[in-house]
Write a protein that holds these residues in place. Structure first.
Motif, PDB file in Angstrom:
ATOM      1  N   THR A 109       0.840  -1.208   0.000  1.00  0.00           N
ATOM      2  CA  THR A 109       0.000   0.000   0.000  1.00  0.00           C
ATOM      3  C   THR A 109       0.877   1.260   0.000  1.00  0.00           C
ATOM      4  OG1 THR A 109      -1.694  -1.235   1.206  1.00  0.00           O
ATOM      5  CG2 THR A 109      -1.876   1.172   1.235  1.00  0.00           C
ATOM      6  N   VAL A 110       1.907   1.248   0.850  1.00  0.00           N
ATOM      7  CA  VAL A 110       2.781   2.428   0.937  1.00  0.00           C
ATOM      8  C   VAL A 110       3.561   2.617  -0.370  1.00  0.00           C
ATOM      9  CG1 VAL A 110       4.793   3.410   2.124  1.00  0.00           C
ATOM     10  CG2 VAL A 110       2.968   2.358   3.453  1.00  0.00           C
ATOM     11  N   ASP A 111       4.124   1.532  -0.901  1.00  0.00           N
ATOM     12  CA  ASP A 111       4.873   1.626  -2.162  1.00  0.00           C
ATOM     13  C   ASP A 111       4.006   2.234  -3.269  1.00  0.00           C
ATOM     14  OD1 ASP A 111       7.255   0.544  -1.281  1.00  0.00           O
ATOM     15  OD2 ASP A 111       7.315  -1.071  -2.774  1.00  0.00           O
ATOM     16  N   THR A 112       2.774   1.761  -3.341  1.00  0.00           N
ATOM     17  CA  THR A 112       1.876   2.211  -4.411  1.00  0.00           C
ATOM     18  C   THR A 112       1.531   3.688  -4.236  1.00  0.00           C
ATOM     19  OG1 THR A 112       0.981  -0.035  -4.441  1.00  0.00           O
ATOM     20  CG2 THR A 112      -0.273   1.639  -5.630  1.00  0.00           C
ATOM     21  N   ALA A 113       1.294   4.088  -3.000  1.00  0.00           N
ATOM     22  CA  ALA A 113       0.935   5.492  -2.742  1.00  0.00           C
ATOM     23  C   ALA A 113       2.113   6.429  -3.036  1.00  0.00           C
ATOM     24  CB  ALA A 113       0.472   5.658  -1.300  1.00  0.00           C
ATOM     25  N   LEU A 114       3.334   5.992  -2.652  1.00  0.00           N
ATOM     26  CA  LEU A 114       4.504   6.853  -2.907  1.00  0.00           C
ATOM     27  C   LEU A 114       4.736   7.001  -4.408  1.00  0.00           C
ATOM     28  CD1 LEU A 114       7.064   5.590  -0.217  1.00  0.00           C
ATOM     29  CD2 LEU A 114       5.583   7.598  -0.113  1.00  0.00           C
ATOM     30  N   MET A 115       4.573   5.895  -5.124  1.00  0.00           N
ATOM     31  CA  MET A 115       4.759   5.912  -6.575  1.00  0.00           C
ATOM     32  C   MET A 115       3.738   6.862  -7.207  1.00  0.00           C
ATOM     33  SD  MET A 115       3.691   4.640  -9.676  1.00  0.00           S
ATOM     34  CE  MET A 115       4.422   3.975 -11.152  1.00  0.00           C
ATOM     35  N   ALA A 116       2.493   6.758  -6.762  1.00  0.00           N
ATOM     36  CA  ALA A 116       1.423   7.583  -7.331  1.00  0.00           C
ATOM     37  C   ALA A 116       1.665   9.064  -7.063  1.00  0.00           C
ATOM     38  CB  ALA A 116       0.080   7.155  -6.744  1.00  0.00           C
ATOM     39  N   GLN A 117       2.110   9.380  -5.858  1.00  0.00           N
ATOM     40  CA  GLN A 117       2.306  10.792  -5.526  1.00  0.00           C
ATOM     41  C   GLN A 117       3.486  11.375  -6.304  1.00  0.00           C
ATOM     42  OE1 GLN A 117       0.406  12.890  -4.307  1.00  0.00           O
ATOM     43  NE2 GLN A 117       1.653  14.618  -3.717  1.00  0.00           N
ATOM     44  N   ASN A 118       4.546  10.569  -6.491  1.00  0.00           N
ATOM     45  CA  ASN A 118       5.648  11.020  -7.358  1.00  0.00           C
ATOM     46  C   ASN A 118       5.120  11.332  -8.759  1.00  0.00           C
ATOM     47  OD1 ASN A 118       8.006  10.974  -5.818  1.00  0.00           O
ATOM     48  ND2 ASN A 118       9.099   9.725  -7.309  1.00  0.00           N
ATOM     49  N   LEU A 128       0.293  19.466 -16.257  1.00  0.00           N
ATOM     50  CA  LEU A 128      -0.911  18.648 -16.162  1.00  0.00           C
ATOM     51  C   LEU A 128      -1.500  18.796 -14.759  1.00  0.00           C
ATOM     52  CD1 LEU A 128       0.747  15.561 -17.803  1.00  0.00           C
ATOM     53  CD2 LEU A 128      -1.329  16.586 -18.710  1.00  0.00           C
ATOM     54  N   GLY A 129      -2.673  18.257 -14.561  1.00  0.00           N
ATOM     55  CA  GLY A 129      -3.253  18.229 -13.224  1.00  0.00           C
ATOM     56  C   GLY A 129      -4.042  16.949 -13.082  1.00  0.00           C
ATOM     57  N   GLY A 130      -4.464  16.658 -11.861  1.00  0.00           N
ATOM     58  CA  GLY A 130      -5.207  15.404 -11.691  1.00  0.00           C
ATOM     59  C   GLY A 130      -5.878  15.294 -10.344  1.00  0.00           C
ATOM     60  N   VAL A 131      -6.582  14.190 -10.206  1.00  0.00           N
ATOM     61  CA  VAL A 131      -7.244  13.907  -8.931  1.00  0.00           C
ATOM     62  C   VAL A 131      -7.213  12.397  -8.683  1.00  0.00           C
ATOM     63  CG1 VAL A 131      -9.585  13.791  -9.974  1.00  0.00           C
ATOM     64  CG2 VAL A 131      -9.337  14.305  -7.532  1.00  0.00           C
ATOM     65  N   TYR A 132      -6.960  12.058  -7.426  1.00  0.00           N
ATOM     66  CA  TYR A 132      -7.034  10.651  -7.006  1.00  0.00           C
ATOM     67  C   TYR A 132      -8.502  10.231  -6.955  1.00  0.00           C
ATOM     68  CZ  TYR A 132      -2.185  10.695  -5.263  1.00  0.00           C
ATOM     69  OH  TYR A 132      -0.816  10.761  -5.142  1.00  0.00           O
TER      70      TYR A 132
END
Ligand SMILES: Cc1cc2nc3c(=O)[nH]c(=O)nc-3n(C[C@H](O)[C@H](O)[C@H](O)COP(=O)(O)O)c2cc1C
Length: 245
Positions: A109-118, A128-132
């Motif tokens: 879970t942490v790995d995935t969240a860090l990757m996504a935030q990067n 660009l912009g975005g939303v989770y």
């Protein structure tokens, strides 16, 4: 303030996108930036699925409580916390993966969240912009079926990306004094600081140009945390052989 900090501090979620497309090359560049995040034990426990199929996106938008941008944003990614690759590696060496470990679930879970935030920051750096889209977890079972997710994986959240058509006012964060403490959790000033923050947020909600409302931070959290939160998640994760022990 340097450019990176300026970028970080200017973040707002984007839910309105120009029709202008985002190229596959850009998506690959963003994925590579995401992959450069630190990773617990170097497991890199994630897989990202770009959903291009309009019907799958329509269904996911519906699952997310009819969030239209899930269907219409130029790019829609699903971030899958992934221990299936770890199982494969374990099998390749004649071992059997110990399934269901809470610690492994946290790692993924942490790995995935860090990757996504990067990836999100990289996207913002390119204009660009975005939303989770955490609301995919309203029905993780259907998302799993649509994406043919194997056991030992789960869809943590989605992310809409594209060129912003409009940008919201920045949402004020908690005061640093509530978030940064020294030597001990206790500081005795929580309630006072929360009351002050309630005023700040209430002013923000009442004055912002879109979806303005009368609300405070503490009211919002009280509503949220006084009832069950996606109670189906426990059984779903067990079915995926995640987080059972
Ligand atoms: C894990 C996660 C899930 C989220 N899910 C949703 C969502 O389903 N829909 C949505 O509109 N915003 C979603 N958000 C965006 C938050 O509402 C937003 O980040 C927060 O209100 C702060 O606003 P800001 O990002 O504009 O500063 C999510 C954010 C995170 C980090």
């Amino acid at each position: 303030m340097n450019n990176v900090i300026e970028l970080l501090k200017s973040h707002t979620s984007i839910r309105n996108f120009k029709e202008y497309p985002v190229s596959d090359e850009t998506v690959i560049e963003l994925i590579e930036a995401g992959q450069s995040a630190a990773s617990s034990n170097f497991v890199q426990a994630y897989t990202v699925i770009q959903v291009k199929d309009p019907e799958k996106r329509r269904i996911m938008a519906e699952i997310a409580g009819n969030q239209k941008h899930v269907e219409t944003s130029p790019v829609f990614l699903v971030f899958v916390a992934d221990l299936e690759r770890a199982r494969l590696c374990t099998t390749l060496h004649g071992e059997k993966m110990e399934e269901g470990q809470t610690e492994a679930f946290i790692i993924a879970t942490v790995d995935t969240a860090l990757m996504a935030q990067n990836l999100m920051i990289a996207a913002e750096s390119m204009g660009l912009g975005g939303v989770y889209i955490g609301a995919l977890r309203n029905n993780p079972q259907i998302v799993s079926e649509l994406l043919e997710l194997p056991e030992h994986t789960y869809p943590l959240f989605g992310m809409c990306l594209g060129y912003p058509a409009s940008i919201n006012e920045k949402k004020p964060r908690l005061p640093v004094k509530l978030v940064l403490k020294t030597d001990t959790y206790q500081n005795g000033a929580e309630v006072q600081l929360l009351e002050k923050y309630d005023q700040t947020i209430s002013e923000y909600y009442s004055k912002r140009s879109s979806l303005n409302r009368s609300d405070t931070y503490t009211q919002q959290l009280a509503r949220m945390f006084s009832k069950p939160l996606r109670p189906h998640m426990k059984a779903y994760l067990s079915e995926q052989k995640l987080n059972t022990k």
